[in-house]
Design a protein around this motif. Structure first.
Motif, PDB file in Angstrom:
ATOM      1  N   GLY A   1     -13.250 -14.653  37.581  1.00 15.69           N
ATOM      2  CA  GLY A   1     -14.077 -15.449  36.671  1.00 15.69           C
ATOM      3  C   GLY A   1     -14.059 -14.866  35.273  1.00 15.69           C
ATOM      4  N   VAL A   2     -14.211 -13.554  35.201  1.00 13.83           N
ATOM      5  CA  VAL A   2     -14.174 -12.906  33.891  1.00 13.83           C
ATOM      6  C   VAL A   2     -12.820 -13.142  33.226  1.00 13.83           C
ATOM      7  CG1 VAL A   2     -14.219 -10.691  32.696  1.00 13.83           C
ATOM      8  CG2 VAL A   2     -15.874 -11.170  34.500  1.00 13.83           C
ATOM      9  N   MET A   3     -11.783 -13.085  34.061  1.00 14.75           N
ATOM     10  CA  MET A   3     -10.448 -13.259  33.498  1.00 14.75           C
ATOM     11  C   MET A   3     -10.260 -14.644  32.889  1.00 14.75           C
ATOM     12  SD  MET A   3      -6.810 -13.264  35.388  1.00 14.75           S
ATOM     13  CE  MET A   3      -6.874 -15.002  35.691  1.00 14.75           C
ATOM     14  N   ILE A   4     -10.843 -15.683  33.514  1.00 17.16           N
ATOM     15  CA  ILE A   4     -10.587 -17.023  32.985  1.00 17.16           C
ATOM     16  C   ILE A   4     -11.629 -17.474  31.969  1.00 17.16           C
ATOM     17  CG2 ILE A   4      -9.171 -17.851  34.899  1.00 17.16           C
ATOM     18  CD1 ILE A   4     -11.550 -19.161  36.099  1.00 17.16           C
ATOM     19  N   ILE A   5     -12.621 -16.629  31.694  1.00 17.46           N
ATOM     20  CA  ILE A   5     -13.583 -16.998  30.645  1.00 17.46           C
ATOM     21  C   ILE A   5     -12.880 -17.395  29.346  1.00 17.46           C
ATOM     22  CG2 ILE A   5     -15.318 -16.043  29.070  1.00 17.46           C
ATOM     23  CD1 ILE A   5     -16.561 -14.643  31.431  1.00 17.46           C
ATOM     24  N   PRO A   6     -11.923 -16.591  28.882  1.00 19.68           N
ATOM     25  CA  PRO A   6     -11.297 -16.967  27.612  1.00 19.68           C
ATOM     26  C   PRO A   6     -10.611 -18.337  27.645  1.00 19.68           C
ATOM     27  CG  PRO A   6     -10.373 -14.907  28.453  1.00 19.68           C
ATOM     28  CD  PRO A   6     -11.452 -15.299  29.370  1.00 19.68           C
ATOM     29  N   PHE A   7     -10.068 -18.706  28.793  1.00 19.36           N
ATOM     30  CA  PHE A   7      -9.451 -20.037  28.854  1.00 19.36           C
ATOM     31  C   PHE A   7     -10.497 -21.096  28.556  1.00 19.36           C
ATOM     32  CE2 PHE A   7      -6.531 -17.585  31.200  1.00 19.36           C
ATOM     33  CZ  PHE A   7      -5.313 -18.198  31.036  1.00 19.36           C
TER      34      PHE A   7
ATOM     35  N   LEU B   1     -11.599 -12.537  22.389  1.00 17.94           N
ATOM     36  CA  LEU B   1     -11.671 -13.173  23.709  1.00 17.94           C
ATOM     37  C   LEU B   1     -10.290 -13.536  24.199  1.00 17.94           C
ATOM     38  CD1 LEU B   1     -14.741 -15.537  23.566  1.00 17.94           C
ATOM     39  CD2 LEU B   1     -14.248 -13.807  25.264  1.00 17.94           C
ATOM     40  N   GLU B   2      -9.453 -13.981  23.244  1.00 20.78           N
ATOM     41  CA  GLU B   2      -8.119 -14.375  23.681  1.00 20.78           C
ATOM     42  C   GLU B   2      -7.297 -13.162  24.111  1.00 20.78           C
ATOM     43  OE1 GLU B   2      -7.048 -16.919  20.459  1.00 20.78           O
ATOM     44  OE2 GLU B   2      -8.236 -18.553  21.312  1.00 20.78           O
ATOM     45  N   ILE B   3      -7.638 -11.998  23.546  1.00 21.85           N
ATOM     46  CA  ILE B   3      -6.977 -10.774  24.011  1.00 21.85           C
ATOM     47  C   ILE B   3      -7.322 -10.531  25.483  1.00 21.85           C
ATOM     48  CG2 ILE B   3      -6.993  -8.253  23.831  1.00 21.85           C
ATOM     49  CD1 ILE B   3      -7.202  -8.600  20.830  1.00 21.85           C
ATOM     50  N   LEU B   4      -8.570 -10.849  25.821  1.00 24.37           N
ATOM     51  CA  LEU B   4      -9.013 -10.698  27.215  1.00 24.37           C
ATOM     52  C   LEU B   4      -8.058 -11.432  28.158  1.00 24.37           C
ATOM     53  CD1 LEU B   4     -11.601  -9.223  28.004  1.00 24.37           C
ATOM     54  CD2 LEU B   4     -12.716 -11.416  28.256  1.00 24.37           C
ATOM     55  N   ALA B   5      -7.554 -12.558  27.683  1.00 24.63           N
ATOM     56  CA  ALA B   5      -6.634 -13.336  28.511  1.00 24.63           C
ATOM     57  C   ALA B   5      -5.276 -12.660  28.622  1.00 24.63           C
ATOM     58  CB  ALA B   5      -6.462 -14.739  27.934  1.00 24.63           C
ATOM     59  N   GLY B   6      -5.022 -11.700  27.721  1.00 24.06           N
ATOM     60  CA  GLY B   6      -3.717 -11.057  27.738  1.00 24.06           C
ATOM     61  C   GLY B   6      -3.681  -9.772  28.546  1.00 24.06           C
ATOM     62  N   ILE B   7      -4.823  -9.344  29.051  1.00 23.67           N
ATOM     63  CA  ILE B   7      -4.847  -8.129  29.875  1.00 23.67           C
ATOM     64  C   ILE B   7      -4.053  -8.390  31.146  1.00 23.67           C
ATOM     65  CG2 ILE B   7      -6.310  -6.591  31.222  1.00 23.67           C
ATOM     66  CD1 ILE B   7      -8.498  -7.040  29.221  1.00 23.67           C
ATOM     67  N   PRO B   8      -3.159  -7.479  31.508  1.00 25.30           N
ATOM     68  CA  PRO B   8      -2.378  -7.692  32.736  1.00 25.30           C
ATOM     69  C   PRO B   8      -3.318  -7.853  33.924  1.00 25.30           C
ATOM     70  CG  PRO B   8      -1.555  -5.800  31.520  1.00 25.30           C
ATOM     71  CD  PRO B   8      -2.808  -6.224  30.837  1.00 25.30           C
ATOM     72  N   THR B   9      -3.015  -8.805  34.786  1.00 29.51           N
ATOM     73  CA  THR B   9      -3.979  -9.117  35.833  1.00 29.51           C
ATOM     74  C   THR B   9      -4.108  -7.984  36.842  1.00 29.51           C
ATOM     75  OG1 THR B   9      -2.259 -10.256  37.055  1.00 29.51           O
ATOM     76  CG2 THR B   9      -3.650 -11.588  35.641  1.00 29.51           C
ATOM     77  N   ILE B  10      -3.091  -7.131  36.930  1.00 28.75           N
ATOM     78  CA  ILE B  10      -3.203  -6.015  37.870  1.00 28.75           C
ATOM     79  C   ILE B  10      -4.319  -5.068  37.422  1.00 28.75           C
ATOM     80  CG2 ILE B  10      -1.439  -4.633  36.695  1.00 28.75           C
ATOM     81  CD1 ILE B  10      -2.053  -4.714  40.464  1.00 28.75           C
ATOM     82  N   VAL B  11      -4.530  -5.008  36.105  1.00 22.77           N
ATOM     83  CA  VAL B  11      -5.620  -4.175  35.596  1.00 22.77           C
ATOM     84  C   VAL B  11      -6.959  -4.740  36.055  1.00 22.77           C
ATOM     85  CG1 VAL B  11      -6.744  -3.308  33.519  1.00 22.77           C
ATOM     86  CG2 VAL B  11      -4.252  -3.423  33.631  1.00 22.77           C
TER      87      VAL B  11
END
Ligand SMILES: Nc1ncnc2c1ncn2[C@@H]1O[C@H](COP(=O)(O)OP(=O)(O)OP(=O)(O)O)[C@@H](O)[C@H]1O
Ligand SMILES: [Mg+2]
Lengths: 253, 457
Positions: free
Chosen positions: B317-323, B270-280
């Motif tokens: 929302g998906v992007m901040i789930i890991p936070f 999940l924490e990797i999810l937070a590392g995906i570049p936001t442009i992706v």
């Protein structure tokens, strides 16, 4: 004997690959106080936690053998753990009141078990439990304050009140006085003596005097084995086993 | 040039270290006393006195050399009467010719002269650079070596120096931040000199165009930021509607139900999810989610635009789930095991325990996690740039396109604009607002989390 409340037979406990208890068999009578004594790490807590299946919380802990409570097997997949635990109250070494008000702490059990139908009834139970735990007079004016604001000894009695509020038949106590001063300890010991009339109590203690004062039966554990069990009087005056003798005279442990 | 000077400095500090070590041993042998500190500390002392003067020289050259040389070259340049010069272009030309003689063909004689002037200045500067480094290192080492007496507490001094170095390093970050904040404030003040604060904060027209020529009245700009704040808020709400339940439930699963093994694998994932570049994420929102939202809107009879608050918000929302999940998981985990045992010991089942004991106890920390996630969502740029749209739109309908503060900052700054008109300056004002909001959210969140921690430690 007919009035045996808890009957353990060949209980083995493993933490991972490490065996902590070796074939414990024990017969605990109704409405008696049984003290579990023994040096640190000998498995007293582990055994106590088998009786209300608290060891389920520890992922690596495996229990085998048989423990019967009221003639019903509890070491089994089919056991209804929730109803078992509502029948067996537990008081822990460190007082652990919920971060809620004093009232809500005691009301917690009766509410979740649906023991009450009205607010009055709930109040009734809370008050009587606090009275039984000898705490009511000290807190009756501040039932809405957080339970954590009480002193250590009061917190421990609050936990006892919380445990007896669901009307259990058995109370397990794991070193209930180890965090308390002598006066608070004396109050709790007196309380245990009163509770004995209605409940079956098993208490783990490191204090020989405490075991001698409050219990009728004493079980001595050593390195995961039950070495000796018998009348408290006999264990403390004339034990059969030399290890017991050594321990109670303070030669080890 | 700067590479070889680093080699020079390295050699210098290495030999000063060796020198310091042997010197103190010699000195204490001569005096027949034991030195107060271990020889290594004296060596480090000499080393520092050798290193820092050299670094000062190094950085002053790195920072000032080019500027000074350019100034000299320009002030000596033989300007031709009547011709118009652009200083920047002129300098670039001179530098080009100086660095690459083949560019000299067809250049005027003044430029060629200036270029050779430039080269010779550069050479002088270089020679003086190396000599100053060597001299400074020698002076430093000389000063230090006078102190190399056995009764000198080298260790104390070294510890003091190290403390200074640490203070310096930590102040770099602080001063940089302060610098950024002040530049934000000053540029914003410039903006508010031209646009009134009340228009910016309360007017609902965002039309950031300014007349390019005098008297072009048709293009009078208007800078009411309300639609932008509203758009930001709308996207944030959509994002939290997705992330709050998913993140919290994930956290509860991880903390209370998952086995150790599952937890140990899922949490890092999940924490990797937070590392995906936001442009992706933005790309994904635009290519996959936005068309889906549009189609869905049409199927229920709402006219959805190709970019929408809903598409951007959902992906954000998906992007901040890991936070949320990761922080809440930590918080739930730090609820003492004894409370769980107390509740279960009374005969509560797991769901009751979570609902009535764990979550209330963890609530402040969870709120803190939410606030941090919100501040992250507000500051997020790429997803909204790509998927929410760039046109200001005051609406509560998530199927419409909206724009956010971050998007408008991007819009204001792209293109080669001079920083002298309200359109570009508006970026600073928007940035300032964004900064203030996220700063407050973060402060509140950290405060809550901290107070919560204290309660259980
Ligand atoms: N969660 C656990 N994981 C692994 N091993 C455990 C765990 N809990 C207890 N043990 C091991 O089981 C053995 C018995 O522990 P237990 O806590 O029952 O001892 P105890 O008699 O209650 O000791 P004390 O008087 O110090 O409380 C010890 O060797 C201990 O290391
Ligand atoms: Mg124990």
């Amino acid at each position: 004997m007919s009035n045996s409340k808890i009957l353990a037979n060949g209980v083995d406990v493993y933490y991972g690959s490490k065996q902590a208890l070796f074939g414990i068999s024990m017969d605990i009578k109704e409405k008696e106080v049984t003290a579990l004594i023994g040096p640190s790490g000998c498995g007293k807590s582990t055994f106590l936690r088998c009786i209300n299946r608290m060891n389920d919380l520890i992922e690596i802990c495996k229990v085998s053998g048989s423990i019967k409570v009221d003639n019903e097997e509890i070491i089994s997949e089919k056991t209804d753990v929730v109803s078992l635990r509502s029948k067996i109250g537990m008081v822990f070494q460190k007082p652990n009141p919920f971060p809620k008000s004093i009232f809500d702490n005691v009301a917690y059990g009766p509410t979740i078990h649906g023991l009450v139908d009205s607010k009055n009834e709930l109040e009734e139970i809370v008050h009587s439990s606090l009275k039984k735990a000898g705490l009511f007079d000290e807190v009756k004016d501040r039932l809405n304050e957080p339970g954590t604001s009480l002193s250590g000894g009061q917190q421990q009695r609050l936990c006892i009140a919380r445990a007896i509020a669901v009307n259990p038949e058995i109370i397990l106590m794991d070193e209930p006085c180890s965090a308390l001063d002598p006066i608070a300890t004396a109050i709790i010991e007196e309380l245990i003596d009163e509770l004995r009339l209605n409940y079956t109590i098993i208490i783990v203690t490191h204090s020989m005097q405490q075991a001698a004062r409050v219990s009728q039966k004493t079980c001595f554990f050593h390195l995961g084995e039950l070495i000796e069990t018998g009348e408290t009087n006999k264990i403390f005056t004339n034990p059969d086993n030399t290890k017991t003798q050594d321990y109670i005279t303070g030669r080890f442990g | 040039m700067f590479f070889w000077s680093l080699v020079l400095i390295a050699v210098g500090i290495f030999s000063s270290f060796i020198y310091g070590r042997s010197r103190i041993k010699l000195n204490s042998k001569k005096q027949g006393t034991k030195s107060k500190s271990l020889p290594n500390y004296y060596a480090q002392y000499v080393l520092m006195w050798c290193l820092f003067p050299a670094l000062i020289v190094y950085f002053s050259w790195a920072i000032f050399q080019e500027q000074i040389i350019q100034n000299i070259v320009i002030s000596n340049f033989e300007f031709i009467e009547g011709a118009v010069y652009n200083e920047g272009l002129l300098l670039a030309e001179i530098r080009n010719v100086a660095n690459n003689p083949s560019f000299a063909d067809g250049k005027s004689i003044e430029i060629i002269n200036a270029a050779s002037h430039y080269s010779s200045l550069k050479q002088i500067s270089q020679i003086s650079f190396y000599t100053s480094i060597i001299i400074m290192m020698l002076l430093g080492a000389l000063y230090a070596s006078q102190k190399l007496k056995p009764e000198f507490h080298a260790q104390h001094t070294i510890e003091k120096y190290i403390q200074y170095i640490l203070i310096f390093c930590s102040s770099v970050a602080i001063f940089t931040t302060l610098g950024i904040v002040f530049s934000l404030i000053f540029e914003s003040l410039r903006f508010f000199a031209e646009v009134s604060i009340s228009e910016f904060l309360f007017s609902t027209e965002w039309y950031p165009f300014i007349p390019i020529r005098e008297g072009q009245t048709a293009a009078e700009g208007s800078f009411g930021a309300v639609p932008i704040f509203a758009g930001t808020f709308l996207v944030m709400v959509v994002a939290m509607c997705v992330a709050a339940p998913l993140g919290l439930l994930t956290a509860i699963y991880l903390a209370e139900y998952a086995s150790q093994r599952v937890r140990k694998t899922v949490k890092p994932l999940l924490e990797i999810l937070a590392g995906i570049p936001t442009i992706v994420y933005g790309f994904f929102a635009f290519v996959s989610v936005a068309p889906f939202v549009k189609a869905f809107g049409q199927s229920i009879g709402i006219d959805a635009s190709p970019t929408s608050a809903l598409a951007a918000g959902m992906v954000m929302g998906v992007m901040i789930i890991p936070f949320i999940s990761s922080l809440s998981d930590d918080v739930i985990n730090s609820v003492p095991q004894s409370l769980r045992e107390a509740s279960l010991g009374i005969g509560a089942n797991k769901a009751e325990t979570i609902k009535k004991v764990i979550l209330p106890a963890a609530l402040p920390g969870i709120v803190g996690a939410f606030l941090l996630a919100i501040s992250r969502a507000i500051g997020e740029t790429m997803i909204v740039v790509v998927a929410a749209g760039t046109a200001p739109n005051l609406t509560g309908n998530p199927f419409e396109n909206v724009t956010t503060v971050t998007v408008q900052i991007v819009v204001a700054l792209i293109g080669d604009q001079e920083f002298d008109n309200p359109r570009t300056l508006s970026a600073f004002a928007l940035g300032l607002v964004l900064f203030v909001i996220t700063l407050f959210l973060n402060i509140i969140a950290l405060q809550i989390v901290k107070r919560y921690r204290e309660r259980y430690e």
